[in-house]
Design a protein around this motif. Structure first.
Motif, PDB file in Angstrom:
ATOM      1  N   SER A 199     -29.695   3.813 -11.463  1.00 25.16           N
ATOM      2  CA  SER A 199     -30.550   2.765 -12.031  1.00 25.16           C
ATOM      3  C   SER A 199     -31.923   3.304 -12.427  1.00 25.16           C
ATOM      4  N   ASP A 200     -32.391   4.341 -11.769  1.00 24.36           N
ATOM      5  CA  ASP A 200     -33.747   4.853 -12.021  1.00 24.36           C
ATOM      6  C   ASP A 200     -33.736   6.389 -11.965  1.00 24.36           C
ATOM      7  N   PRO A 201     -33.011   7.004 -12.917  1.00 26.88           N
ATOM      8  CA  PRO A 201     -32.791   8.460 -12.830  1.00 26.88           C
ATOM      9  C   PRO A 201     -34.070   9.292 -12.870  1.00 26.88           C
ATOM     10  N   LYS A 202     -35.069   8.842 -13.636  1.00 26.12           N
ATOM     11  CA  LYS A 202     -36.304   9.640 -13.780  1.00 26.12           C
ATOM     12  C   LYS A 202     -37.023   9.761 -12.449  1.00 26.12           C
ATOM     13  N   THR A 203     -37.155   8.636 -11.757  1.00 28.16           N
ATOM     14  CA  THR A 203     -37.863   8.634 -10.471  1.00 28.16           C
ATOM     15  C   THR A 203     -37.157   9.538  -9.475  1.00 28.16           C
ATOM     16  N   VAL A 204     -35.829   9.403  -9.409  1.00 26.50           N
ATOM     17  CA  VAL A 204     -35.067  10.189  -8.431  1.00 26.50           C
ATOM     18  C   VAL A 204     -35.159  11.673  -8.775  1.00 26.50           C
ATOM     19  N   GLU A 205     -35.001  11.986 -10.055  1.00 29.02           N
ATOM     20  CA  GLU A 205     -35.031  13.398 -10.441  1.00 29.02           C
ATOM     21  C   GLU A 205     -36.374  14.033 -10.124  1.00 29.02           C
ATOM     22  N   SER A 206     -37.455  13.312 -10.407  1.00 31.86           N
ATOM     23  CA  SER A 206     -38.757  13.931 -10.172  1.00 31.86           C
ATOM     24  C   SER A 206     -39.037  14.076  -8.666  1.00 31.86           C
ATOM     25  N   ALA A 207     -38.589  13.110  -7.862  1.00 28.89           N
ATOM     26  CA  ALA A 207     -38.782  13.235  -6.401  1.00 28.89           C
ATOM     27  C   ALA A 207     -37.959  14.399  -5.842  1.00 28.89           C
ATOM     28  N   ILE A 208     -36.724  14.521  -6.296  1.00 28.72           N
ATOM     29  CA  ILE A 208     -35.855  15.612  -5.819  1.00 28.72           C
ATOM     30  C   ILE A 208     -36.452  16.974  -6.194  1.00 28.72           C
ATOM     31  N   ASN A 209     -36.930  17.078  -7.433  1.00 30.43           N
ATOM     32  CA  ASN A 209     -37.528  18.347  -7.861  1.00 30.43           C
ATOM     33  C   ASN A 209     -38.765  18.686  -7.040  1.00 30.43           C
ATOM     34  N   ARG A 210     -39.598  17.677  -6.823  1.00 29.34           N
ATOM     35  CA  ARG A 210     -40.819  17.923  -6.043  1.00 29.34           C
ATOM     36  C   ARG A 210     -40.455  18.317  -4.607  1.00 29.34           C
ATOM     37  N   LEU A 211     -39.437  17.658  -4.027  1.00 30.31           N
ATOM     38  CA  LEU A 211     -39.013  18.014  -2.666  1.00 30.31           C
ATOM     39  C   LEU A 211     -38.547  19.479  -2.620  1.00 30.31           C
ATOM     40  N   GLY A 212     -37.896  19.930  -3.666  1.00 28.42           N
ATOM     41  CA  GLY A 212     -37.486  21.336  -3.733  1.00 28.42           C
ATOM     42  C   GLY A 212     -38.689  22.268  -3.763  1.00 28.42           C
ATOM     43  N   GLU A 213     -39.700  21.904  -4.565  1.00 30.12           N
ATOM     44  CA  GLU A 213     -40.927  22.724  -4.617  1.00 30.12           C
ATOM     45  C   GLU A 213     -41.611  22.750  -3.257  1.00 30.12           C
ATOM     46  N   ILE A 214     -41.600  21.601  -2.584  1.00 31.11           N
ATOM     47  CA  ILE A 214     -42.230  21.519  -1.253  1.00 31.11           C
ATOM     48  C   ILE A 214     -41.565  22.497  -0.289  1.00 31.11           C
ATOM     49  N   VAL A 215     -40.251  22.623  -0.391  1.00 29.95           N
ATOM     50  CA  VAL A 215     -39.539  23.563   0.495  1.00 29.95           C
ATOM     51  C   VAL A 215     -39.966  25.004   0.200  1.00 29.95           C
ATOM     52  N   HIS A 216     -40.070  25.354  -1.077  1.00 20.94           N
ATOM     53  CA  HIS A 216     -40.542  26.704  -1.416  1.00 20.94           C
ATOM     54  C   HIS A 216     -41.952  26.934  -0.867  1.00 20.94           C
ATOM     55  N   GLU A 217     -42.831  25.935  -1.035  1.00 21.55           N
ATOM     56  CA  GLU A 217     -44.202  26.059  -0.526  1.00 21.55           C
ATOM     57  C   GLU A 217     -44.215  26.132   0.994  1.00 21.55           C
ATOM     58  N   ALA A 218     -43.353  25.357   1.639  1.00 19.09           N
ATOM     59  CA  ALA A 218     -43.283  25.364   3.102  1.00 19.09           C
ATOM     60  C   ALA A 218     -42.816  26.738   3.610  1.00 19.09           C
ATOM     61  N   GLY A 219     -41.857  27.324   2.911  1.00 19.51           N
ATOM     62  CA  GLY A 219     -41.388  28.664   3.266  1.00 19.51           C
ATOM     63  C   GLY A 219     -42.541  29.661   3.221  1.00 19.51           C
ATOM     64  N   ARG A 220     -43.378  29.560   2.177  1.00  9.94           N
ATOM     65  CA  ARG A 220     -44.542  30.461   2.078  1.00  9.94           C
ATOM     66  C   ARG A 220     -45.548  30.162   3.185  1.00  9.94           C
ATOM     67  N   ALA A 221     -45.784  28.871   3.450  1.00 14.72           N
ATOM     68  CA  ALA A 221     -46.757  28.489   4.493  1.00 14.72           C
ATOM     69  C   ALA A 221     -46.324  29.022   5.856  1.00 14.72           C
ATOM     70  N   LEU A 222     -45.030  29.024   6.119  1.00 12.90           N
ATOM     71  CA  LEU A 222     -44.527  29.545   7.401  1.00 12.90           C
ATOM     72  C   LEU A 222     -44.805  31.041   7.519  1.00 12.90           C
ATOM     73  N   ILE A 223     -44.556  31.751   6.441  1.00 10.26           N
ATOM     74  CA  ILE A 223     -44.755  33.206   6.457  1.00 10.26           C
ATOM     75  C   ILE A 223     -46.249  33.540   6.545  1.00 10.26           C
ATOM     76  N   GLU A 224     -47.069  32.751   5.834  1.00  9.45           N
ATOM     77  CA  GLU A 224     -48.527  32.993   5.846  1.00  9.45           C
ATOM     78  C   GLU A 224     -49.203  32.346   7.057  1.00  9.45           C
ATOM     79  N   LYS A 225     -48.431  31.715   7.920  1.00  7.71           N
ATOM     80  CA  LYS A 225     -48.939  31.025   9.117  1.00  7.71           C
ATOM     81  C   LYS A 225     -50.022  30.003   8.751  1.00  7.71           C
ATOM     82  N   ASP A 226     -49.806  29.317   7.644  1.00 11.33           N
ATOM     83  CA  ASP A 226     -50.774  28.341   7.151  1.00 11.33           C
ATOM     84  C   ASP A 226     -50.357  26.927   7.576  1.00 11.33           C
ATOM     85  N   GLY A 227     -50.702  26.581   8.812  1.00  7.40           N
ATOM     86  CA  GLY A 227     -50.318  25.293   9.374  1.00  7.40           C
ATOM     87  C   GLY A 227     -50.950  24.108   8.650  1.00  7.40           C
ATOM     88  N   LEU A 228     -52.183  24.309   8.171  1.00  2.00           N
ATOM     89  CA  LEU A 228     -52.851  23.220   7.452  1.00  2.00           C
ATOM     90  C   LEU A 228     -52.051  22.837   6.209  1.00  2.00           C
TER      91      LEU A 228
END
Ligand code: PMV
Length: 309
Positions: A199-228
């Motif tokens: 019913s709302d493909p644009k909203t879902v697609e953009s949230a899913i894509n952003r969640l994927g980017e968040i995982v990549h950023e989280a992976g970097r934050a873990l390695i850089e020990k950047d808790g903030l």
């Protein structure tokens, strides 16, 4: 022997739940503060099971055990053993339906227990095959992340259809986990996003894509020990999951309580609409304050531990 045991720990998804179903990566951790222990005992009579909600012949077990039944039968068939004269007893500290991996852990513990009972070597590939049988019943079409995190002793980087990659990290911060006490339904939460994508493909697609980017950023934050940074990513992931419709008032209230008590960030973990939240705290003292706040906010159970590996 006459009796053998098998154990499995729970799991936590740090980031990427739901988006992982659509091919995005996710990060999950073994959660060994909760676990399942199975005892396999030689006993005359039909193949039987004794667990939190059923005790009796596996053939007469209610629907929620049909996945376990199929899994056990496939193991016995593979090992060329008769499906009788065995009693499987489960003890668990993993609450059911909270996104902590209870269903995968039950299956893993049973497979390990049966292989120990028959004194057979179990390969990782066989273990995955048997657990997948049970998980398909429990979740419909699971991404496989629960099973992989429950099998692994390390944090993992997971993508659907690919081998899980160990992601060892050491972060001088604390994770505080709170159980809302409410059972969720993974298949229903996954299905609701599938419906929304119609019913709302644009909203879902953009949230899913952003969640994927968040995982990549989280992976970097873990390695850089950047808790903030990781804390901010938790908050943003929770907001995106809310857009997808899988949070609820209770989970939002727990996240808000954690943040007010000084958490660097908080998010739901697992399928949502019940289940658990995780939050990040920068010190043991802060973690205790966050844990207290979560308890005051009505959490059924709270766990906290250091992410220093
Ligand atoms: O079983 P849960 O609540 O941890 O959810 C599993 C994670 C989902 O991404 C929501 C579903 C899946 O199969 O990956």
């Amino acid at each position: 022997g006459n009796t053998a045991t098998g154990t499995a720990h729970g799991k936590l998804i740090l980031a990427g739940e739901h988006a992982v179903v659509y091919g995005q990566p996710a990060i999950a951790l073994p959660f060994d503060h909760v676990k399942i222990e199975t005892a396999v005992i030689q006993k005359q009579g039909p193949l039987s099971i004794d667990c939190r909600f059923y005790k009796g012949a596996l053939d007469k077990a209610p629907e929620r055990l049909h996945g376990i039944r199929a899994c056990v039968k496939e193991i016995l068939r593979t090992l060329k053993k008769p499906a009788e004269n065995l009693a499987i007893k489960l003890e668990s500290t993993i609450p059911i339906g909270r996104g902590l991996g209870s269903s995968a852990a039950v299956a893993v513990a049973i497979v390990r227990g049966l292989y120990a009972f028959f004194e057979k070597q179990l390969t990782k590939m066989e273990l995955e095959r048997f657990v997948q049988i049970a998980e398909n019943f429990a979740h419909g079409n699971p991404s496989g992340i629960d099973m992989m995190a429950v099998i692994s002793n390390d944090p993992i980087w997971f993508e659907k259809g690919k081998a899980a990659r160990p992601l060892p990290f050491s972060l001088p911060f604390y994770l505080v986990v709170a159980d809302s006490g409410r059972v969720h339904n993974t298949a229903m939460a996954v299905g609701s996003i599938r419906e929304k994508s119609g019913s709302d493909p644009k909203t879902v697609e953009s949230a899913i894509n952003r969640l994927g980017e968040i995982v990549h950023e989280a992976g970097r934050a873990l390695i850089e020990k950047d808790g903030l940074h990781l804390g901010r990513l938790f908050n943003e992931a929770h907001a995106q999951l809310s857009v997808l419709g899988v949070s609820d008032e209770g989970l939002n209230a727990l996240c808000a309580a954690a943040r007010s008590a000084g958490a660097l960030g908080a998010k739901l973990t697992g399928a949502g609409r019940g289940g658990c939240i995780i939050s990040l705290a920068e010190s043991r003292k802060k973690a205790l304050a966050v844990a207290q706040a979560l308890q005051n906010a009505g959490a059924a159970q709270v766990w906290q531990f250091s992410l220093e590996g």
